[in-house]
Design a protein around this motif. Structure first.
Motif, PDB file in Angstrom:
ATOM      1  N   ASN A 286      31.929  70.811  30.980  1.00  0.00           N
ATOM      2  CA  ASN A 286      33.818  70.765  31.790  1.00  0.00           C
ATOM      3  C   ASN A 286      33.579  72.159  33.061  1.00  0.00           C
ATOM      4  OD1 ASN A 286      35.616  69.267  31.266  1.00  0.00           O
ATOM      5  ND2 ASN A 286      35.574  70.437  29.179  1.00  0.00           N
ATOM      6  N   ARG A 287      32.183  71.960  33.151  1.00  0.00           N
ATOM      7  CA  ARG A 287      32.643  73.240  34.860  1.00  0.00           C
ATOM      8  C   ARG A 287      32.393  73.260  35.780  1.00  0.00           C
ATOM      9  NH1 ARG A 287      26.763  77.332  33.943  1.00  0.00           N
ATOM     10  NH2 ARG A 287      27.034  77.276  35.749  1.00  0.00           N
ATOM     11  N   GLU A 288      32.718  73.571  36.379  1.00  0.00           N
ATOM     12  CA  GLU A 288      33.726  73.360  38.043  1.00  0.00           C
ATOM     13  C   GLU A 288      32.599  72.535  38.498  1.00  0.00           C
ATOM     14  OE1 GLU A 288      36.663  75.849  36.160  1.00  0.00           O
ATOM     15  OE2 GLU A 288      34.564  76.269  36.348  1.00  0.00           O
ATOM     16  N   GLU A 289      31.117  73.223  38.046  1.00  0.00           N
ATOM     17  CA  GLU A 289      29.909  72.736  39.268  1.00  0.00           C
ATOM     18  C   GLU A 289      29.615  71.299  39.568  1.00  0.00           C
ATOM     19  OE1 GLU A 289      30.631  75.360  37.622  1.00  0.00           O
ATOM     20  OE2 GLU A 289      28.997  76.952  38.723  1.00  0.00           O
ATOM     21  N   ILE A 290      29.872  70.555  37.252  1.00  0.00           N
ATOM     22  CA  ILE A 290      29.359  69.496  37.752  1.00  0.00           C
ATOM     23  C   ILE A 290      30.994  68.820  37.871  1.00  0.00           C
ATOM     24  CG2 ILE A 290      29.831  67.834  35.611  1.00  0.00           C
ATOM     25  CD1 ILE A 290      27.217  68.896  36.025  1.00  0.00           C
ATOM     26  N   ALA A 291      32.114  69.537  38.198  1.00  0.00           N
ATOM     27  CA  ALA A 291      32.740  68.427  38.614  1.00  0.00           C
ATOM     28  C   ALA A 291      33.708  68.510  40.442  1.00  0.00           C
ATOM     29  CB  ALA A 291      34.493  69.350  38.427  1.00  0.00           C
ATOM     30  N   GLN A 292      33.041  69.527  40.508  1.00  0.00           N
ATOM     31  CA  GLN A 292      32.463  69.466  42.097  1.00  0.00           C
ATOM     32  C   GLN A 292      31.601  68.440  42.518  1.00  0.00           C
ATOM     33  OE1 GLN A 292      30.737  73.790  42.935  1.00  0.00           O
ATOM     34  NE2 GLN A 292      32.165  73.022  44.484  1.00  0.00           N
ATOM     35  N   LEU A 293      30.337  68.237  41.894  1.00  0.00           N
ATOM     36  CA  LEU A 293      29.330  66.658  41.988  1.00  0.00           C
ATOM     37  C   LEU A 293      30.162  65.429  41.434  1.00  0.00           C
ATOM     38  CD1 LEU A 293      26.305  68.652  40.804  1.00  0.00           C
ATOM     39  CD2 LEU A 293      27.108  68.319  42.911  1.00  0.00           C
ATOM     40  N   ASN A 294      30.438  65.834  40.882  1.00  0.00           N
ATOM     41  CA  ASN A 294      31.929  64.424  40.432  1.00  0.00           C
ATOM     42  C   ASN A 294      32.935  64.124  41.563  1.00  0.00           C
ATOM     43  OD1 ASN A 294      30.528  64.219  37.644  1.00  0.00           O
ATOM     44  ND2 ASN A 294      31.910  65.038  36.786  1.00  0.00           N
ATOM     45  N   LYS A 295      33.390  65.113  42.092  1.00  0.00           N
ATOM     46  CA  LYS A 295      34.279  64.789  43.500  1.00  0.00           C
ATOM     47  C   LYS A 295      33.416  64.133  44.418  1.00  0.00           C
ATOM     48  CE  LYS A 295      37.752  65.503  42.387  1.00  0.00           C
ATOM     49  NZ  LYS A 295      39.119  64.334  42.286  1.00  0.00           N
ATOM     50  N   ALA A 296      32.227  64.784  44.984  1.00  0.00           N
ATOM     51  CA  ALA A 296      31.699  64.845  45.795  1.00  0.00           C
ATOM     52  C   ALA A 296      30.965  63.193  45.914  1.00  0.00           C
ATOM     53  CB  ALA A 296      30.326  65.342  46.175  1.00  0.00           C
ATOM     54  N   GLN A 297      30.442  62.553  44.532  1.00  0.00           N
ATOM     55  CA  GLN A 297      30.532  61.283  44.368  1.00  0.00           C
ATOM     56  C   GLN A 297      31.388  59.905  44.202  1.00  0.00           C
ATOM     57  OE1 GLN A 297      27.789  59.696  44.145  1.00  0.00           O
ATOM     58  NE2 GLN A 297      27.116  59.422  42.557  1.00  0.00           N
ATOM     59  N   SER A 359      22.987  54.868  49.290  1.00  0.00           N
ATOM     60  CA  SER A 359      21.628  55.878  48.976  1.00  0.00           C
ATOM     61  C   SER A 359      22.207  57.204  48.726  1.00  0.00           C
ATOM     62  CB  SER A 359      20.600  55.791  50.184  1.00  0.00           C
ATOM     63  OG  SER A 359      20.096  54.109  50.053  1.00  0.00           O
ATOM     64  N   ASN A 360      23.098  57.547  49.371  1.00  0.00           N
ATOM     65  CA  ASN A 360      23.808  58.835  49.369  1.00  0.00           C
ATOM     66  C   ASN A 360      24.295  59.127  47.950  1.00  0.00           C
ATOM     67  OD1 ASN A 360      23.160  60.506  51.266  1.00  0.00           O
ATOM     68  ND2 ASN A 360      25.099  59.934  53.060  1.00  0.00           N
ATOM     69  N   VAL A 361      25.374  57.925  47.163  1.00  0.00           N
ATOM     70  CA  VAL A 361      25.711  57.811  45.722  1.00  0.00           C
ATOM     71  C   VAL A 361      24.111  57.868  44.470  1.00  0.00           C
ATOM     72  CG1 VAL A 361      26.551  56.233  44.069  1.00  0.00           C
ATOM     73  CG2 VAL A 361      27.947  56.132  46.415  1.00  0.00           C
ATOM     74  N   SER A 362      23.328  56.895  44.974  1.00  0.00           N
ATOM     75  CA  SER A 362      22.183  57.459  44.161  1.00  0.00           C
ATOM     76  C   SER A 362      21.446  58.683  44.453  1.00  0.00           C
ATOM     77  CB  SER A 362      21.414  56.076  44.351  1.00  0.00           C
ATOM     78  OG  SER A 362      21.196  55.243  44.553  1.00  0.00           O
ATOM     79  N   ALA A 363      21.467  58.913  44.879  1.00  0.00           N
ATOM     80  CA  ALA A 363      21.066  60.272  45.081  1.00  0.00           C
ATOM     81  C   ALA A 363      21.959  61.201  44.075  1.00  0.00           C
ATOM     82  CB  ALA A 363      20.219  60.924  46.821  1.00  0.00           C
ATOM     83  N   LEU A 364      23.002  61.029  44.525  1.00  0.00           N
ATOM     84  CA  LEU A 364      23.977  62.236  44.240  1.00  0.00           C
ATOM     85  C   LEU A 364      24.125  62.128  42.423  1.00  0.00           C
ATOM     86  CD1 LEU A 364      25.849  64.158  44.867  1.00  0.00           C
ATOM     87  CD2 LEU A 364      27.496  63.555  45.429  1.00  0.00           C
ATOM     88  N   ASN A 365      23.786  60.878  41.932  1.00  0.00           N
ATOM     89  CA  ASN A 365      23.744  60.888  40.583  1.00  0.00           C
ATOM     90  C   ASN A 365      22.728  61.728  39.827  1.00  0.00           C
ATOM     91  OD1 ASN A 365      26.295  59.071  40.070  1.00  0.00           O
ATOM     92  ND2 ASN A 365      24.732  57.351  40.397  1.00  0.00           N
ATOM     93  N   GLU A 366      21.195  61.779  40.642  1.00  0.00           N
ATOM     94  CA  GLU A 366      19.909  62.654  40.568  1.00  0.00           C
ATOM     95  C   GLU A 366      20.839  63.786  40.680  1.00  0.00           C
ATOM     96  OE1 GLU A 366      17.930  61.203  39.166  1.00  0.00           O
ATOM     97  OE2 GLU A 366      18.521  58.873  39.523  1.00  0.00           O
ATOM     98  N   GLN A 367      21.702  64.109  41.142  1.00  0.00           N
ATOM     99  CA  GLN A 367      21.295  65.441  41.112  1.00  0.00           C
ATOM    100  C   GLN A 367      22.813  65.929  39.925  1.00  0.00           C
ATOM    101  OE1 GLN A 367      23.485  66.937  44.676  1.00  0.00           O
ATOM    102  NE2 GLN A 367      23.626  69.076  44.920  1.00  0.00           N
ATOM    103  N   ILE A 368      23.912  65.222  40.063  1.00  0.00           N
ATOM    104  CA  ILE A 368      24.442  65.407  38.204  1.00  0.00           C
ATOM    105  C   ILE A 368      23.680  65.711  37.540  1.00  0.00           C
ATOM    106  CG2 ILE A 368      25.917  64.431  37.068  1.00  0.00           C
ATOM    107  CD1 ILE A 368      27.684  63.319  39.714  1.00  0.00           C
TER     108      ILE A 368
END
Length: 462
Positions: A286-297, A359-368
């Motif tokens: 529930n850390r906001e950093e994960i929420a940030q990445l999920n919202k960016a996804q 491709s951006n979606v896939s890259a962000l999955n790996e970043q998460i």
């Protein structure tokens, strides 16, 4: 090493682990009302947060703009033209119709069919006006809906970013506060050391007067007092710098006084307990950093959908109401139209854009996934740091008691002439050094717990 409980199983053990992790943190947090007030003051005065608030307002305005793309637009358009020269329209309508009209007049014995001239007009209209009110309404347009969803997600992303900054600011304020208290306590320790030296100096003066010690011991005592006072000066300078940095974080005058939380000082780090559960692997999702990445996804997926809308038709309606004529004449008119746009071929440009967004979606999955691993490592390191600092603090507590007893015994033996002055100085130095190290260890415990609290996103941000 214990195997962590799988998150797919019952949620009760995981909730129990969550409670054990947070219980000691909440205990510390509840001891520091002044610190909580300082954190809130820093949040209220932060220029960086105010800047982010303006960015949030900008995103809110963009969202409202996106919502209003559904509404019709109404514009007033007008034009007036003067023309001279150029191409002309020539049509021999007189040559074609005048003979027939003359024959008809003879047959009817009337002049009902007048003679007309050939048409010879400029192609560009001269002294011509056209003024109209145009209303346009989108009927089917998938881009408008997706654009609104993207703007909504961007607002949420900015709100999360502000929350992340608040948490980081709260941690920095806590660390700065503990550093100030640490420097302040060092000053007190050196003042106490000076008092011990002054007491031993008085004893030495009495021994010298009674011919039980040589006068050099007084010089040695003065030298030791000067050395400790120099250390106290350095500690006071560190205290002033720590206070200035703390006030800077709070956005106020650098020399403003700081309220000391006496409850937290009295209930010190020796009473802080670290749960065994804190050593287990744990990902705080529930850390906001994960929420940030999920919202960016989410935004990236919407961008993929936006690129895919090029296949969908767009339908709109348009209504013109106005007047057009030459000179001062009036020529009212109304024109209603329906527009349809269907893309047929774009040389696969839109398809390539869809692939880029995917491709951006896939890259962000790996970043998460990477950030989750980093958070797990951060929590583990913070837990280990708290445990280590706690053990160091406990060891200094034990050494302190022994050092103080040793100094009392040495001081008594020195007055009795059994111990020499070097032994007494060593005993005093040992007490001072242990006091300083114990103070550092105590506040290190508090600072490491502040870092663990940040890693777990446990501090209740208002």
């Amino acid at each position: 090493m214990r195997t962590p409980r799988s998150p797919q199983k019952s949620g009760i053990p995981r909730l129990f682990l969550f409670s054990l992790l947070f219980f000691p943190l909440i205990g510390i947090h509840g001891q520091s009302a002044p610190l909580d007030a300082y954190i809130q003051e820093a949040i209220n005065n932060s220029h960086a947060l105010k800047e982010k608030q303006f960015l949030l307002e900008r995103n809110l305005f963009a969202l409202e703009e996106a919502k209003r793309l559904y509404y019709p637009t109404v514009n007033l358009n007008g034009s007036y033209t003067l023309a001279a020269g150029g191409r002309r329209i020539e049509f021999p309508v007189g040559d074609l119709l005048n003979p027939a009209y003359a024959t008809l007049n003879q047959l009817t014995n009337s002049s009902n069919f007048p003679q007309i001239e050939n048409v010879n007009e400029l192609l560009a209209p001269n002294n011509f006006y056209d003024i109209k009110v145009r209303a346009q309404q989108p009927i089917v347009n998938a881009e408008i809906k997706l654009n609104r969803s993207i703007k909504t997600a961007q607002v949420s992303l900015q709100e999360i970013d502000m929350q992340v900054y608040r948490r980081e600011l709260a941690k920095n304020v806590k660390l700065a506060y503990y550093q100030y208290l640490q420097a302040r306590e060092a000053v007190l320790i050196y003042q106490n050391a000076t008092q011990l030296l002054q007491e031993s100096k008085r004893v030495n003066e009495s021994l010298v007067r009674n011919d039980k010690a040589v006068p050099s011991v007084i010089s040695r005592a003065n030298s030791e007092i000067a050395a400790v006072e120099a250390q106290a000066v350095e500690a006071r300078n560190q205290q002033r710098n720590a206070a200035a940095y703390f006030n800077h974080l709070l956005g106020r005058s650098l020399d403003q006084s700081i309220t000391i939380d006496t409850i937290q000082i009295l209930q010190g780090g020796d009473r802080i307990l670290v749960s065994e559960q804190e050593g287990r692997p744990f990902i705080f999702e529930n850390r906001e950093e994960i929420a940030q990445l999920n919202k960016a996804q989410e935004i990236n997926r919407l961008l993929v959908n936006l690129e895919e809308t090029y296949r969908k038709p767009k339908i709109g309606a348009q209504l013109d109401v106005g007047s057009q004529a030459f000179g001062l004449d009036v020529g009212p008119y109304a024109l209603l139209g329906i527009s349809l746009e269907i893309p047929l071929w774009t040389a696969n440009r839109n398809k390539l854009q869809v692939q880029q967004a995917a491709s951006n979606v896939s890259a962000l999955n790996e970043q998460i996934a990477q950030v989750k691993d980093q958070i797990q490592l951060q929590i583990r390191i913070a837990q280990n740091a708290v445990q280590a600092e706690q053990e160091i603090l406990q060891s200094y507590n034990t050494q302190q008691d022994a050092a103080r007893q040793y100094y009392r015994d040495t001081f008594r033996r020195y007055k009795e002439g059994v111990a020499n002055y070097i032994e007494l100085l060593d005993a005093r130095t040992q007490i001072t050094n242990l006091d300083v190290r114990r103070s550092i260890a105590y506040y290190n415990v508090l600072m490491r717990r502040a870092e663990l609290e940040r890693a777990l996103a446990a501090y209740p941000i208002k």
